[in-house]
Design an enzyme around this catalytic site. Structure first.
Site, mmCIF file in Angstrom:
data_model
loop_
_atom_site.group_PDB
_atom_site.id
_atom_site.type_symbol
_atom_site.label_atom_id
_atom_site.label_comp_id
_atom_site.label_asym_id
_atom_site.label_seq_id
_atom_site.Cartn_x
_atom_site.Cartn_y
_atom_site.Cartn_z
ATOM 1 N N ASN A 71 -36.683 -12.449 -25.834
ATOM 2 C CA ASN A 71 -35.707 -11.153 -25.116
ATOM 3 C C ASN A 71 -34.755 -11.709 -24.431
ATOM 4 O O ASN A 71 -35.146 -12.275 -23.340
ATOM 5 C CB ASN A 71 -36.664 -10.302 -24.409
ATOM 6 C CG ASN A 71 -36.084 -9.205 -23.667
ATOM 7 O OD1 ASN A 71 -34.899 -8.888 -23.773
ATOM 8 N ND2 ASN A 71 -36.462 -8.420 -22.697
ATOM 9 N N LYS A 105 -32.302 -10.177 -23.010
ATOM 10 C CA LYS A 105 -31.820 -9.067 -21.884
ATOM 11 C C LYS A 105 -30.268 -9.094 -21.803
ATOM 12 O O LYS A 105 -29.795 -9.272 -23.059
ATOM 13 C CB LYS A 105 -32.381 -9.466 -20.858
ATOM 14 C CG LYS A 105 -33.756 -9.930 -20.644
ATOM 15 C CD LYS A 105 -34.476 -10.215 -19.139
ATOM 16 C CE LYS A 105 -35.950 -10.599 -19.497
ATOM 17 N NZ LYS A 105 -36.533 -10.687 -18.218
ATOM 18 N N HIS A 147 -40.069 -2.097 -22.034
ATOM 19 C CA HIS A 147 -39.974 -3.322 -21.100
ATOM 20 C C HIS A 147 -39.917 -2.842 -19.502
ATOM 21 O O HIS A 147 -39.357 -1.955 -19.103
ATOM 22 C CB HIS A 147 -38.589 -4.096 -21.365
ATOM 23 C CG HIS A 147 -38.821 -5.384 -20.678
ATOM 24 N ND1 HIS A 147 -38.447 -5.635 -19.190
ATOM 25 C CD2 HIS A 147 -39.200 -6.835 -21.321
ATOM 26 C CE1 HIS A 147 -38.525 -6.852 -19.067
ATOM 27 N NE2 HIS A 147 -39.132 -7.681 -20.058
ATOM 28 N N GLU A 178 -38.321 -3.683 -17.253
ATOM 29 C CA GLU A 178 -36.990 -3.427 -16.576
ATOM 30 C C GLU A 178 -36.387 -2.098 -16.857
ATOM 31 O O GLU A 178 -35.712 -1.533 -16.077
ATOM 32 C CB GLU A 178 -36.130 -4.681 -16.962
ATOM 33 C CG GLU A 178 -36.493 -5.930 -16.334
ATOM 34 C CD GLU A 178 -36.016 -7.276 -17.151
ATOM 35 O OE1 GLU A 178 -35.264 -7.056 -17.796
ATOM 36 O OE2 GLU A 178 -36.470 -8.371 -16.684
ATOM 37 N N GLU A 211 -47.201 -7.728 -20.090
ATOM 38 C CA GLU A 211 -46.350 -8.566 -19.177
ATOM 39 C C GLU A 211 -46.585 -8.159 -17.911
ATOM 40 O O GLU A 211 -46.120 -7.172 -17.407
ATOM 41 C CB GLU A 211 -44.780 -8.184 -19.660
ATOM 42 C CG GLU A 211 -44.347 -8.552 -21.239
ATOM 43 C CD GLU A 211 -42.985 -8.941 -21.078
ATOM 44 O OE1 GLU A 211 -42.437 -10.091 -21.680
ATOM 45 O OE2 GLU A 211 -42.189 -7.963 -20.952
ATOM 46 N N GLY A 219 -40.000 -13.657 -14.813
ATOM 47 C CA GLY A 219 -38.739 -14.072 -14.390
ATOM 48 C C GLY A 219 -39.169 -14.777 -12.897
ATOM 49 O O GLY A 219 -38.109 -15.297 -12.113
ATOM 50 N N SER A 246 -42.892 -15.706 -17.574
ATOM 51 C CA SER A 246 -42.752 -17.165 -17.543
ATOM 52 C C SER A 246 -43.499 -18.238 -18.457
ATOM 53 O O SER A 246 -43.994 -19.016 -18.138
ATOM 54 C CB SER A 246 -43.178 -17.368 -15.978
ATOM 55 O OG SER A 246 -42.289 -16.779 -15.071
HETATM 56 C C1 PEP Z 1 -39.753 -10.943 -20.232
HETATM 57 O O1 PEP Z 1 -38.712 -10.373 -19.570
HETATM 58 O O2 PEP Z 1 -40.011 -10.375 -21.046
HETATM 59 C C2 PEP Z 1 -40.031 -12.294 -19.751
HETATM 60 C C3 PEP Z 1 -41.239 -12.364 -20.234
HETATM 61 O O3 PEP Z 1 -39.276 -12.834 -18.923
HETATM 62 P P1 PEP Z 1 -39.584 -14.372 -18.461
HETATM 63 O O4 PEP Z 1 -40.152 -15.323 -19.581
HETATM 64 O O5 PEP Z 1 -38.258 -14.997 -18.086
HETATM 65 O O6 PEP Z 1 -40.504 -14.404 -17.499
#
Ligand code: PEP
Length: 249
Positions: free
Chosen positions: A9, A11, A95, A97, A164, A170, A209
């Site tokens: 993703n 973003k 998601h 966000e 997630e 992040g 992450s």
């Molecule tokens: C995400 O935003 O879906 C995500 C998993 O980000 P990151 O891998 O940077 O934690």
């Protein structure tokens, strides 16, 4: 045997030229990896360029969001048919966000999931608890509500659920393999409750992450069938390594 789904993703990152540059470096790294589904989700503005780059490869493309209506006066929104037209096979929905910054609730997520699946897109529906929800012992209730409401009147085919944990996105704080497995097993139970013996095709993937260093141990978990990757999905070498994960057993 279910195909693992490894999705990046992006973003709100990458211009058209950066998108082209990514794929020119990335595609040679994953050539021949056909036992797994590799998906990249660029921003809307780069979808067309990405579609041209991946043509002829096994890499698939997702959008990061979709609207539930087919067409009309919905300024700023994009329909499922438009995503298919641009070359998407998948779409990420719900998601954290989008839930956090754009007030998407479970009912909106469900409308999007239903519209996307009806149009023929493969859906990656995201769920996950905040740190506060985890620390106050509400994680399982929150996840159950997100899964059950998000999947109301949704069939189990062409469906990926991404777990997630918000506290791991992040932040560099990955859930341990045991923490991920515990929640994935729980989600698998909730999904079995919804679909009974038809739950087989649904894949539950982990996001938060994920890096080249932890992907192999996460993919070794019994109920983890792939990864949704943010930061490490922006670099061809790191996403190439993640997509090339080796199953430890
Ligand atoms: C995400 O935003 O879906 C995500 C998993 O980000 P990151 O891998 O940077 O934690």
């Amino acid at each position: 045997m279910k195909k693992y789904c490894i999705a990046a993703n992006w973003k709100m990152n990458k211009t058209i030229s950066e998108t082209k540059e990514f794929f020119r470096a990335f595609l040679p790294l994953v050539r021949g990896l056909e036992d797994r589904e590799i998906v990249v989700a660029p921003p809307f503005t780069a979808l067309f360029a990405a579609a041209e780059e991946i043509r002829g490869s096994a890499v698939r493309m997702a959008a990061q969001d979709v609207f539930w209506e087919e067409k009309g006066a919905f300024t700023g929104e994009v329909s499922p048919a438009m995503l298919l037209d641009a070359g998407c096979s998948h779409v990420i929905i719900g998601h954290s966000e989008r839930r956090q910054y754009f007030s998407e609730d479970d009912v909106a997520v469900n409308r999007k999931v239903r519209a996307a699946k009806k149009a023929g897109l493969e859906v990656i529906m995201c769920v996950g608890e905040s740190l506060d929800e985890r620390e106050s012992g509400r994680a399982f209730d929150v996840i159950k509500r997100q899964v059950e409401t998000g999947l109301t009147e949704v069939s189990p085919e062409h469906l990926v659920v991404a777990y997630e944990p918000i506290w791991a996105i992040g932040t560099g704080k990955t859930a341990t393999a045991d923490q991920a497995q515990e929640v994935h097993a729980f989600i698998a139970k909730v999904i079995s409750g919804l679909y009974g013996d038809k739950a087989g095709p649904v894949r539950i993937i982990y996001g938060g992450s994920v890096t080249p260093d932890n992907v192999d141990s996460l993919m070794a978990c019994e109920d983890v069938f792939g990864a949704l990757v943010g930061g490490a999905g922006l670099k061809p070498e790191s996403f190439g390594r993640i997509a090339s994960f080796k199953k430890e057993n």
